[in-house]
Design an enzyme around this catalytic site. Structure first.
Site, short mmCIF file in Angstrom:
data_model
loop_
_atom_site.label_atom_id
_atom_site.label_comp_id
_atom_site.label_asym_id
_atom_site.label_seq_id
_atom_site.Cartn_x
_atom_site.Cartn_y
_atom_site.Cartn_z
N LYS A 159 0.85 -1.19 0.00
CA LYS A 159 0.00 0.00 0.00
C LYS A 159 0.89 1.24 0.00
CE LYS A 159 -1.91 2.91 2.51
NZ LYS A 159 -1.72 4.10 1.66
N SER A 163 4.53 7.56 10.49
CA SER A 163 4.54 8.37 11.70
C SER A 163 4.34 7.52 12.96
CB SER A 163 3.44 9.43 11.62
OG SER A 163 2.17 8.81 11.53
N GLU A 216 9.11 1.12 11.21
CA GLU A 216 10.26 2.01 11.04
C GLU A 216 9.70 3.43 11.07
OE1 GLU A 216 12.35 4.67 9.68
OE2 GLU A 216 12.33 3.66 7.73
N CYS A 258 13.44 10.21 7.66
CA CYS A 258 13.26 9.77 9.05
C CYS A 258 14.54 10.00 9.85
CB CYS A 258 12.86 8.31 9.07
SG CYS A 258 13.77 7.30 7.92
N GLU A 318 9.19 15.72 15.83
CA GLU A 318 9.65 15.58 14.45
C GLU A 318 8.92 16.59 13.57
OE1 GLU A 318 8.58 11.97 12.12
OE2 GLU A 318 10.71 11.94 11.65
P1 NAI Z 1 1.45 8.50 7.99
O1 NAI Z 1 2.12 7.72 9.06
O2 NAI Z 1 0.02 8.88 8.15
O3 NAI Z 1 1.55 7.68 6.58
C1 NAI Z 1 2.45 6.63 6.28
C2 NAI Z 1 1.68 5.49 5.61
O4 NAI Z 1 0.74 4.96 6.53
C3 NAI Z 1 0.86 5.91 4.39
O5 NAI Z 1 0.88 4.89 3.43
C4 NAI Z 1 -0.54 6.06 4.96
O6 NAI Z 1 -1.55 5.89 4.00
C5 NAI Z 1 -0.56 4.93 5.97
N1 NAI Z 1 -1.56 5.06 7.05
C6 NAI Z 1 -2.06 6.20 7.60
N2 NAI Z 1 -2.95 5.92 8.55
C7 NAI Z 1 -3.04 4.57 8.62
C8 NAI Z 1 -3.80 3.66 9.42
N3 NAI Z 1 -4.68 4.10 10.33
N4 NAI Z 1 -3.62 2.33 9.24
C9 NAI Z 1 -2.74 1.88 8.32
N5 NAI Z 1 -2.01 2.68 7.53
C10 NAI Z 1 -2.15 4.01 7.68
O7 NAI Z 1 2.33 9.77 7.73
P2 NAI Z 1 1.85 11.16 7.03
O8 NAI Z 1 0.51 11.55 7.54
O9 NAI Z 1 2.02 11.01 5.58
O10 NAI Z 1 2.96 12.15 7.60
C11 NAI Z 1 2.83 12.66 8.93
C12 NAI Z 1 4.15 12.66 9.63
O11 NAI Z 1 4.64 11.33 9.75
C13 NAI Z 1 5.27 13.40 8.95
O12 NAI Z 1 5.22 14.76 9.19
C14 NAI Z 1 6.48 12.74 9.56
O13 NAI Z 1 6.73 13.31 10.82
C15 NAI Z 1 6.06 11.31 9.76
N6 NAI Z 1 6.53 10.45 8.66
C16 NAI Z 1 7.65 9.69 8.87
C17 NAI Z 1 8.16 8.92 7.86
C18 NAI Z 1 9.37 8.09 8.05
O14 NAI Z 1 10.10 7.87 7.11
N7 NAI Z 1 9.61 7.56 9.22
C19 NAI Z 1 7.57 8.92 6.52
C20 NAI Z 1 6.36 9.71 6.42
C21 NAI Z 1 5.90 10.45 7.45
#
Ligand code: NAI
Ligand code: MG
Length: 505
Positions: A198, A252, A273, A307, A408
């Site tokens: 996904k 996140s 991660e 990250c 972050e």
């Molecule tokens: P997010 O954690 O919401 O999204 C990451 C993935 O998780 C996406 O594919 C999203 O569709 C999916 N996702 C979201 N809610 C979910 C749920 N309830 N169940 C299963 N999958 C779900 O991150 P977002 O909203 O894009 O970014 C928010 C913050 O997250 C950023 O500002 C950053 O701080 C952090 N982040 C960290 C990353 C990393 O590499 N560790 C990458 C992206 C975001």
């Protein structure tokens, strides 16, 4: 026909990319392309311009169910992990890597359009690292072994088998769309699993293109499936589905906690991660020229949307002004621009309107709490006003307890803070709920080893920042995650160990 127009400052969009964008963007399930059962779609946009790129199928719970059944059927048939030899599986994974390389210009343009990153960065970093990741794990298919165990029972032979976990739901973010998918897909494949990927809703394009390459390589249908859609619908349904054995997630901390809760009923294996607030420490004895450039790119690389971004910068007090001046000079030279523009910038926009608002909110909080920016601090206007551009920003007068120093930001914003001695900075560096990466700049061997041992993080960089390799484990301490990706450790994430007892006497 989708009549996409792009700014005339863009590099030529490859005909294959134009065709791909103009086509239908369906779910890839069991080797077939199909629309979401509900017909729902969402838009993916170019963050450099805010313009529409494509309508993408939006998977709902019922589509997740169909995909899980397809992946399970393939897994249960043994078409991937039993009917092919390890060497045959390795060859297919290697072939996929070759195809990624062959299609690199296309994949790079797709990630640059979808994410906003400079296309040369996608072409020179994201895509080749992705291919390399598949090559590394292609070599693992023939090396996943059990053991014979000398148990304390006479006439008993005990050994272990290492088996695939089953069907893996892999949920990835938007910051390195293709590469983050590769980090999870490659070891899961090598271990014999079937996969439902996904991609992030912000950046679904390269994952869909990758599915075409799986087809071209000749993988059995159902080994690799792609469900585009939102986290709260498609992602959440994957996590809850009893037919999924394991969830691999990058994203996140907040969503990771939701995933752990939602996976509890089925007690799924979960690896996470997550993000960080990584401390980067510059000692007075460091090679300052190197440290200044290193610390600049530790935060501004990929626009801070990494990250491992070096977002908490600790500088020894007697070199504080010198380092700050050096970094401000470096930051002033950074060219911000559209990811696809002919005259390639150093940094693109942040990924979305939402991310723009989040980062600008942090900057505002920084000012409100008494911080000052020595450079940056504003959204970029003018010719870039339609996109989500933020100036590279260095904050000073920051206290450890302030929001911008603790949370972050995931944008081009660094907090610079002075320190006096090693014990103090070690304590401050570790005072965080995160533990993904940490780094230091010093010529002193004792300091280097002491900090490498005592900083609480999964990766330590000394006199460098940001290096990763498919062969070297990567992951977080504390709230930065569970498990280690890459290296032989990732094989553990995607296998079960079975202990077999045979009475011989
Ligand atoms: P997010 O954690 O919401 O999204 C990451 C993935 O998780 C996406 O594919 C999203 O569709 C999916 N996702 C979201 N809610 C979910 C749920 N309830 N169940 C299963 N999958 C779900 O991150 P977002 O909203 O894009 O970014 C928010 C913050 O997250 C950023 O500002 C950053 O701080 C952090 N982040 C960290 C990353 C990393 O590499 N560790 C990458 C992206 C975001
Ligand atoms: Mg989210």
């Amino acid at each position: 026909m989708n009549m996409l127009t792009f700014p005339d400052t863009y590099v030529e969009i490859l005909p294959e990319v134009r065709d791909f964008l103009a086509g239908k963007h369906q779910l890839y399930i069991g080797g077939r392309w199909q629309s979401a059962l509900s017909g729902a779609t969402f838009e993916t946009i170019d963050p450099s311009t805010g313009r529409l790129l494509a309508h993408i199928a939006s998977a709902q719970a019922e589509d997740v169910d169909v995909a899980v059944r397809a992946a399970r059927a393939t897994f249960d048939s043994g078409a991937w992990h039993l009917k092919l030899t390890p060497s045959e599986r390795g060859k297919l994974i290697w072939k996929l890597a070759d195809l990624i390389e062959e299609h690199a210009p296309i994949l790079a343009q797709l990630d640059a359009l979808d994410n906003g990153k400079p296309v040369t960065k996608a072409r020179n970093v994201d895509v080749p690292l992705s291919a390399e990741h598949f090559r590394y794990y292609a070599g693992w298919t023939t090396k996943i072994e059990g053991a014979t165990i000398p148990v304390n029972t006479q006439g008993m032979f005990n050994y272990t088998l290492r088996e695939p976990v089953g069907v893996c739901g892999l949920i990835v973010p938007w910051n390195y769309p293709l590469l983050m998918a590769a980090w999870k897909i490659a070891p899961a494949l090598a271990a014999g699993n079937c996969i439902i990927l996904k991609p992030a809703e912000q950046t679904p394009l390269s994952a869909l293109y990758l599915a075409r390459l799986f087809e071209e390589a000749g993988f059995p249908p159902g080994v690799f499936n792609v469900l585009t859609g939102f986290g709260e619908t498609a992602g959440a349904a994957l996590v809850a589905h009893p037919g999924i054995n394991k969830v691999g997630f990058t994203g996140s901390v907040g969503v990771a906690k939701t995933i752990l809760r939602n996976s509890a009923d089925t007690l799924k294996r979960v690896s996470l991660e997550l993000g960080g607030k990584s401390p980067n420490i510059i000692f007075a004895d460091a090679d300052l020229e190197q440290a200044v450039v290193g610390a600049t790119w530790a935060i501004f690389g990929n626009n801070g949307q990494s990250c491992t971004a070096g977002s908490r910068l600790y500088i020894q007090r007697n070199i504080y002004d010198r380092v700050l001046t050096g970094m401000s000079d470096q930051a002033a030279k950074i060219r911000v621009g559209m990811g696809m523009q002919i005259d390639q910038p150093d940094l693109g926009p942040v990924v979305s309107q939402e991310q723009l608002e989040t980062v600008m909110g942090f900057i505002e909080a920084g000012y409100n709490h008494g911080g000052k920016s020595v450079i940056g601090g504003k959204r970029v206007g003018g010719a870039l006003a339609q996109g989500y551009f933020i100036e590279p920003t260095i904050f000073v007068d920051v206290q450890d307890h302030m929001k911008i120093a603790r949370e972050e930001i995931f944008g081009p914003v660094v907090c610079a803070m002075p320190f006096d001695d090693a014990d103090e900075v070690l304590r401050r560096a570790n005072e965080t709920p995160y533990g993904l990466a940490a780094g230091l700049w010093t010529r002193d061997l004792q300091t280097a080893h002491r900090f490498a041992a005592q900083m609480q993080a999964g990766t330590i960089w000394v006199n460098t920042w940001g290096d990763t390799d498919a062969a070297s484990p990567f992951g977080g301490y504390k709230q930065s995650g569970h498990g280690r990706e890459m290296g032989k450790e990732a094989i553990d994430l995607y296998t079960e160990v079975k202990s077999v007892w045979i009475k011989t006497g």
